[in-house]
Design a protein around this motif. Structure first.
Motif, short mmCIF file in Angstrom:
data_model
loop_
_atom_site.label_atom_id
_atom_site.label_comp_id
_atom_site.label_asym_id
_atom_site.label_seq_id
_atom_site.Cartn_x
_atom_site.Cartn_y
_atom_site.Cartn_z
N LYS A 288 -25.10 153.88 84.48
CA LYS A 288 -25.33 153.28 85.30
C LYS A 288 -27.07 152.17 84.70
N PHE A 289 -27.34 153.14 84.25
CA PHE A 289 -28.51 152.64 83.80
C PHE A 289 -28.38 151.59 82.42
N SER A 290 -27.55 151.72 81.30
CA SER A 290 -27.07 151.59 80.34
C SER A 290 -26.65 149.77 81.64
N ARG A 291 -26.00 149.79 81.78
CA ARG A 291 -25.51 148.64 82.54
C ARG A 291 -26.97 147.35 83.64
N THR A 292 -27.47 148.21 84.15
CA THR A 292 -28.87 147.57 85.14
C THR A 292 -29.40 147.38 83.89
N LEU A 293 -29.63 147.82 82.81
CA LEU A 293 -30.92 147.56 81.72
C LEU A 293 -30.13 146.21 80.73
N ILE A 294 -29.07 146.11 80.55
CA ILE A 294 -28.33 145.18 80.07
C ILE A 294 -27.86 143.47 81.44
N THR A 295 -27.82 144.23 82.40
CA THR A 295 -28.00 143.19 83.39
C THR A 295 -29.26 142.16 82.94
N ILE A 296 -30.28 143.53 82.98
CA ILE A 296 -32.06 142.85 83.69
C ILE A 296 -32.12 141.70 82.29
N MET A 297 -31.44 142.15 81.16
CA MET A 297 -31.72 142.20 79.57
C MET A 297 -30.73 140.49 79.61
N THR A 298 -29.49 140.07 80.12
CA THR A 298 -29.01 139.34 80.21
C THR A 298 -29.68 138.40 80.79
N VAL A 299 -30.83 138.07 81.52
CA VAL A 299 -31.64 137.04 82.09
C VAL A 299 -32.76 136.87 81.51
N PHE A 300 -33.77 137.97 81.26
CA PHE A 300 -34.48 137.98 81.10
C PHE A 300 -34.75 137.33 79.65
N LEU A 301 -33.64 137.81 78.03
CA LEU A 301 -34.22 137.77 76.85
C LEU A 301 -34.51 136.45 76.09
N THR A 302 -33.27 135.45 76.69
CA THR A 302 -34.06 134.12 75.90
C THR A 302 -35.38 133.49 76.62
N PRO A 303 -35.43 134.05 77.50
CA PRO A 303 -36.66 132.78 78.45
C PRO A 303 -37.51 133.63 77.48
N VAL A 304 -38.13 134.64 77.78
CA VAL A 304 -38.45 135.92 77.11
C VAL A 304 -39.25 135.38 75.14
N PHE A 305 -37.96 134.94 75.04
CA PHE A 305 -38.27 134.49 73.38
C PHE A 305 -38.50 133.69 73.33
N LEU A 306 -38.39 132.65 73.74
CA LEU A 306 -38.53 130.89 74.26
C LEU A 306 -39.99 131.00 74.69
N LEU A 307 -40.52 132.12 75.31
CA LEU A 307 -42.03 131.97 75.43
C LEU A 307 -43.27 133.05 74.75
N PHE A 308 -42.85 133.58 73.64
CA PHE A 308 -43.40 133.90 72.56
C PHE A 308 -43.25 133.13 71.60
N MET A 309 -42.14 132.14 71.05
CA MET A 309 -41.97 130.91 71.04
C MET A 309 -43.24 129.42 71.06
N GLN A 310 -43.24 129.60 71.97
CA GLN A 310 -44.22 128.81 72.68
C GLN A 310 -45.37 129.24 72.46
N ASN A 311 -45.81 130.38 72.62
CA ASN A 311 -46.97 131.28 72.23
C ASN A 311 -47.02 132.43 71.31
N LEU A 312 -46.77 131.44 69.90
CA LEU A 312 -46.78 133.50 68.68
C LEU A 312 -48.01 133.51 68.49
N ASN A 313 -48.93 133.11 69.06
CA ASN A 313 -50.60 134.32 68.76
C ASN A 313 -50.15 135.35 69.86
N TRP A 314 -49.24 135.20 70.83
CA TRP A 314 -49.07 136.32 71.53
C TRP A 314 -48.32 137.83 71.28
#
Length: 453
Positions: A288-314
């Motif tokens: 249950k924990f791993s499925r919940t964690l992976i579910t959250i990552m499917t939503v936020f992984l690529t947006p967080v990656f894009l956010l850091f690529m737009q702000n490399l100094n972060w």
């Protein structure tokens, strides 16, 4: 629509009305069979393909042995003494007669009897009971729901041998008259929820349920188009449905649909699956924990990656390796959006690909989309890696609708982040939380199982 006309003692009048309403002469599968029973004329009405031939042969053999002297006085006595079968009913209203005939029940009119004798010896075309392809279990049972509602209720009754298990049968749709079963444990169910479900189903005014269970779901609860999260949980596994019944939930079955609708629903119910119950407690919690964690990552992984690529100094120095090293020919946001659509295209292609060709075509598509798309300069390797993870991670939870709801949340996060940087990302996160908190379900509660006014 049939009226409330009553069955008369005249077989000729009854047969004339049946032939007027039913296309007996035009439709080859609606059959009228006239015969002599105990010196009286009788008429059978049934649907070819819905009747058990062996059972009807035995019933007719018994009816031919009835003599004129032994003919009972009324239809009720006749059904008790002359029909050697279990499921026999007496109908006095043509509305009930027509509904039974079109459902596959054999109806018998006998001269002098002011009622119709309904013999339920029907059988429906059905596939074998097998494990569903989408909702598999590693250690659980290997059976699954089929398109015949009686088989599905029997699969649950087999698991719960308790007199408190109640299965109410009703009909929905003026034309389709689709059978709907409301299943619940009388001593455990939430009576307020049960009353709400019963009243809503009774108040449905629709011509038909074209898409069976989905049409019923839309009639029960009008969803808001801007909130993609599903209002109901569906399962094709009878063991999952039986477990939910024992937890006090309501299960709704619709004829011609191989799945059960479960109420009430929360986000925690949506991400559960049968494997969580077939393993020890520690293993189940980990799943249950791993499925919940992976579910959250499917939503936020690529947006967080894009956010850091737009702000490399972060980006912390320890994570400098995640930064895009190659030349970016196409903006990252367009790469991500194109791959989101391409993955859905591959999924749709897989659904329509013959099974014998699915494996080689999947390999070819993987090679083309992976290696050659990066070498051609369309996509960066890092973007391909993260989108590949998202595509595979979507299959960790069994609910198809929830997968697309998470996809839409991810898309709006990507677009807002690309347009407004961190402000857009924060606004997107707020939208995700609001969508979950204010997604009201049929029970009056939201996805966090909090009562809403």
């Amino acid at each position: 629509m049939p009226d409330n006309r009553k069955v008369t003692a005249s077989r000729e009048e009854n047969a004339a009305y049946m032939n007027q309403v039913l296309p007996v002469k035009d439709s080859f599968d609606i059959i009228q069979r006239d015969m002599l029973i105990g010196g009286r004329m009788a008429s059978f009405y049934f649907i070819d393909g819905f009747t058990k031939d062996e059972v009807m042969l035995k019933i007719m053999d018994s009816l031919f042995k009835v003599t004129q002297e032994n003919m009972p006085a009324d239809a009720t006595q006749f059904s008790r003494e002359c029909i050697p079968y279990v499921e026999v009913d007496i109908l006095g209203d043509f509305d009930d007669v027509l509904r039974n005939v079109l459902s596959g029940v054999t109806c018998l009119f006998i001269e002098g009897y002011e009622a119709c004798i309904a013999i339920d010896c029907r059988t429906y075309p059905a596939r074998s009971v097998e494990e569903p392809d989408k909702d598999k279990s590693l250690r659980g049972s290997r059976d699954g729901f089929v398109e015949t509602i009686v088989f599905n209720t029997a699969l649950m009754r087999r698991r719960i041998r308790d007199p408190h298990l109640i299965m109410e049968m009703t009909e929905v749709g003026d034309t389709s008259r689709t059978d709907v079963a409301i299943c619940y444990m009388g001593d455990r169910v939430d009576q307020e929820l049960l009353n709400t479900v019963q009243q809503r189903i009774k108040s449905i005014r629709t011509d038909d349920l074209r898409m069976n269970q989905q049409s019923l779901a839309e009639c029960l609860f009008k969803r808001k188009w801007y909130n993609p999260f599903p209002k109901f949980k569906f399962t094709e596994r009878p063991d999952t449905a039986a477990a939910c019944l024992l937890e006090g939930k309501v299960v709704i079955m619709v004829d011609n649909s191989p799945s059960a609708m479960i109420l009430p629903t929360s986000i925690f119910d949506m991400i559960e699956e049968a494997n969580d119950y077939y393993f020890p407690t520690l293993t189940g919690l980990y799943l249950k924990f791993s499925r919940t964690l992976i579910t959250i990552m499917t939503v936020f992984l690529t947006p967080v990656f894009l956010l850091f690529m737009q702000n490399l100094n972060w980006l912390p120095k320890a994570f400098d390796f995640v930064a895009v090293k190659d030349m970016v020919n196409i903006p990252l946001i367009f790469q991500l959006l194109i791959l989101e659509i391409a993955i859905d295209g591959l999924r749709l292609a897989a659904l329509n690909t013959p099974s014998m060709l699915s494996t080689p075509l999947s390999v070819i598509a993987g090679l083309v989309m992976g290696e050659f798309s990066v070498k051609s300069g369309w996509f960066n390797a890092e973007v391909m890696l993260y989108m590949a993870f998202v595509a595979v991670a979507n299959y960790t939870q069994p609910n198809f609708e929830l997968g697309y709801a998470l996809k839409f949340m991810r898309l709006q996060l990507l677009i807002l982040t690309a347009l407004f940087n961190w402000v857009g990302f924060a606004a997107g996160c707020i939208i995700v939380i609001i969508s979950l908190c204010f997604n009201k379900t049929l029970s009056g509660r939201n996805y966090l199982n909090v009562k809403l006014n």
